[in-house]
Write a protein that holds these residues in place. Sequence first.
Motif, PDB file in Angstrom:
ATOM      1  N   ALA A 196     -13.352 -23.730 -24.663  1.00 54.92           N
ATOM      2  CA  ALA A 196     -14.632 -23.377 -25.280  1.00 54.92           C
ATOM      3  C   ALA A 196     -14.921 -24.252 -26.493  1.00 54.92           C
ATOM      4  O   ALA A 196     -16.063 -24.662 -26.732  1.00 54.92           O
ATOM      5  CB  ALA A 196     -14.595 -21.902 -25.692  1.00 54.92           C
ATOM      6  N   GLY A 226     -23.262 -21.447 -26.977  1.00 55.74           N
ATOM      7  CA  GLY A 226     -22.360 -20.328 -26.658  1.00 55.74           C
ATOM      8  C   GLY A 226     -23.025 -18.967 -26.602  1.00 55.74           C
ATOM      9  O   GLY A 226     -22.392 -17.998 -26.160  1.00 55.74           O
ATOM     10  N   ASP A 271     -10.480 -14.488 -35.745  1.00 58.09           N
ATOM     11  CA  ASP A 271     -10.923 -15.410 -34.695  1.00 58.09           C
ATOM     12  C   ASP A 271     -10.469 -16.841 -35.024  1.00 58.09           C
ATOM     13  O   ASP A 271     -10.772 -17.361 -36.100  1.00 58.09           O
ATOM     14  CB  ASP A 271     -12.441 -15.375 -34.563  1.00 58.09           C
TER      15      ASP A 271
HETATM   16  P1  ADP Z   1     -10.621 -21.338 -25.121  1.00 61.44           P
HETATM   17  O1  ADP Z   1     -11.136 -19.993 -25.526  1.00 61.44           O
HETATM   18  O2  ADP Z   1     -11.339 -21.899 -23.932  1.00 61.44           O
HETATM   19  O3  ADP Z   1      -9.128 -21.372 -24.963  1.00 61.44           O
HETATM   20  P2  ADP Z   1     -10.318 -22.465 -27.746  1.00 61.44           P
HETATM   21  O4  ADP Z   1      -9.103 -21.640 -27.846  1.00 61.44           O
HETATM   22  O5  ADP Z   1     -10.167 -23.900 -28.103  1.00 61.44           O
HETATM   23  O6  ADP Z   1     -10.993 -22.342 -26.323  1.00 61.44           O
HETATM   24  O7  ADP Z   1     -11.440 -21.882 -28.734  1.00 61.44           O
HETATM   25  C1  ADP Z   1     -11.592 -20.495 -28.900  1.00 61.44           C
HETATM   26  C2  ADP Z   1     -12.676 -20.270 -29.943  1.00 61.44           C
HETATM   27  O8  ADP Z   1     -13.935 -20.657 -29.433  1.00 61.44           O
HETATM   28  C3  ADP Z   1     -12.837 -18.828 -30.329  1.00 61.44           C
HETATM   29  O9  ADP Z   1     -11.940 -18.485 -31.346  1.00 61.44           O
HETATM   30  C4  ADP Z   1     -14.277 -18.735 -30.769  1.00 61.44           C
HETATM   31  O10 ADP Z   1     -14.423 -19.025 -32.161  1.00 61.44           O
HETATM   32  C5  ADP Z   1     -14.936 -19.832 -30.020  1.00 61.44           C
HETATM   33  N1  ADP Z   1     -15.788 -19.332 -28.953  1.00 61.44           N
HETATM   34  C6  ADP Z   1     -15.438 -18.954 -27.708  1.00 61.44           C
HETATM   35  N2  ADP Z   1     -16.529 -18.585 -27.001  1.00 61.44           N
HETATM   36  C7  ADP Z   1     -17.599 -18.743 -27.832  1.00 61.44           C
HETATM   37  C8  ADP Z   1     -19.024 -18.558 -27.701  1.00 61.44           C
HETATM   38  N3  ADP Z   1     -19.575 -18.134 -26.573  1.00 61.44           N
HETATM   39  N4  ADP Z   1     -19.793 -18.840 -28.784  1.00 61.44           N
HETATM   40  C9  ADP Z   1     -19.246 -19.280 -29.935  1.00 61.44           C
HETATM   41  N5  ADP Z   1     -17.932 -19.473 -30.104  1.00 61.44           N
HETATM   42  C10 ADP Z   1     -17.120 -19.215 -29.080  1.00 61.44           C
END
Ligand code: ADP
Length: 208
Positions: A79, A121, A191
Motif C-alpha cells: 500500500a 487510498g 499505525d
Molecule cells: P501493506 O499494508 O500493503 O503491507 P505497508 O505495510 O508498506 O503496505 O504500509 C501500510 C500503511 O499504509 C498503513 O500503516 C497505512 O498508514 C497505509 N495505508 C494502507 N491503506 C491505506 C489507505 N487506503 N489509505 C491511506 N493509507 C493507507
Amino acid sequence: MALDTAWAIDWVRRTAATIDDHRAELVTLDREIGDGDHGENLDRGFRAVVEAVDAGSFDTPGAVFTTVATKLISTVGGAAGPLFGTAYLKAAQAAGDATELDADALVAVLTAARDGVVSRGKAEVGDKTMVDAWSAAVDAAATAAAAGEGPERVLEAAADAAVTGAESTDPLVARKGRASYLGDRAVGHRDPGAQSTAYILRAAVDAA
Ligand code: ADP
Ligand code: MG
C-alpha cells in the motif's frame, strides 16, 4: 536554509537515514497490525531514491520530488509505495518550477501530498492510516502560514503536528488497509504509515 533544491535533496538523504534508523521499529509496528513489511519497504525505497538523486541533477524542489515519486512507485510494493509515490507526485505538481518554496507554497505542497494520498487510498481522518498524520500536518501548516510564520516555522509546525497525528492513531480501530481486518485488535497500536510520515516530515525540518 531556504526551502530550495539543496534543501529538497538534503531532505531525501535525511529521510533515508531516519527510515534506516527506525526500520526495525516500523517493522514491529506493521507486524502488530499488518504484515510486518513497512520498514523494509520504505528502507528499500528510500535507498533507491538516494541512488537516483546521487545520479541526477536537479534545478527545483519539484524535480527532486518527481524523482522520489518515480522511485518509490517502482521499488516500494504494498500500500505504502503507491500512496507515498502519489504524495510526492502531487507535491511535485504543486511545487511546479519554483526554485524555492515560501510559506504559502509549502502549504500548497503539503496539501497536495495529503490530497494525493486521500484520492489514492480513499481514507479519511480517523481511519487509522497515514492520512491522520498528513492531515494534522497540513492543518498545522496552514494555521502557521496564516499567522504569518516563515517557511521553516511552517514546516516545523507540520512536523510537530504529524507526531500528534500519528499518536492519535493509537486508540483507533482501522477502517482502511490490512489493519482493518483486525477490528478491535488494532486498538492500542500505532499505525506504521502514520509513524513513518512523521519521520519523513521531521527529516524535512532537520534539512531546513
Ligand atoms: P501493506 O499494508 O500493503 O503491507 P505497508 O505495510 O508498506 O503496505 O504500509 C501500510 C500503511 O499504509 C498503513 O500503516 C497505512 O498508514 C497505509 N495505508 C494502507 N491503506 C491505506 C489507505 N487506503 N489509505 C491511506 N493509507 C493507507
Ligand atoms: Mg505492511
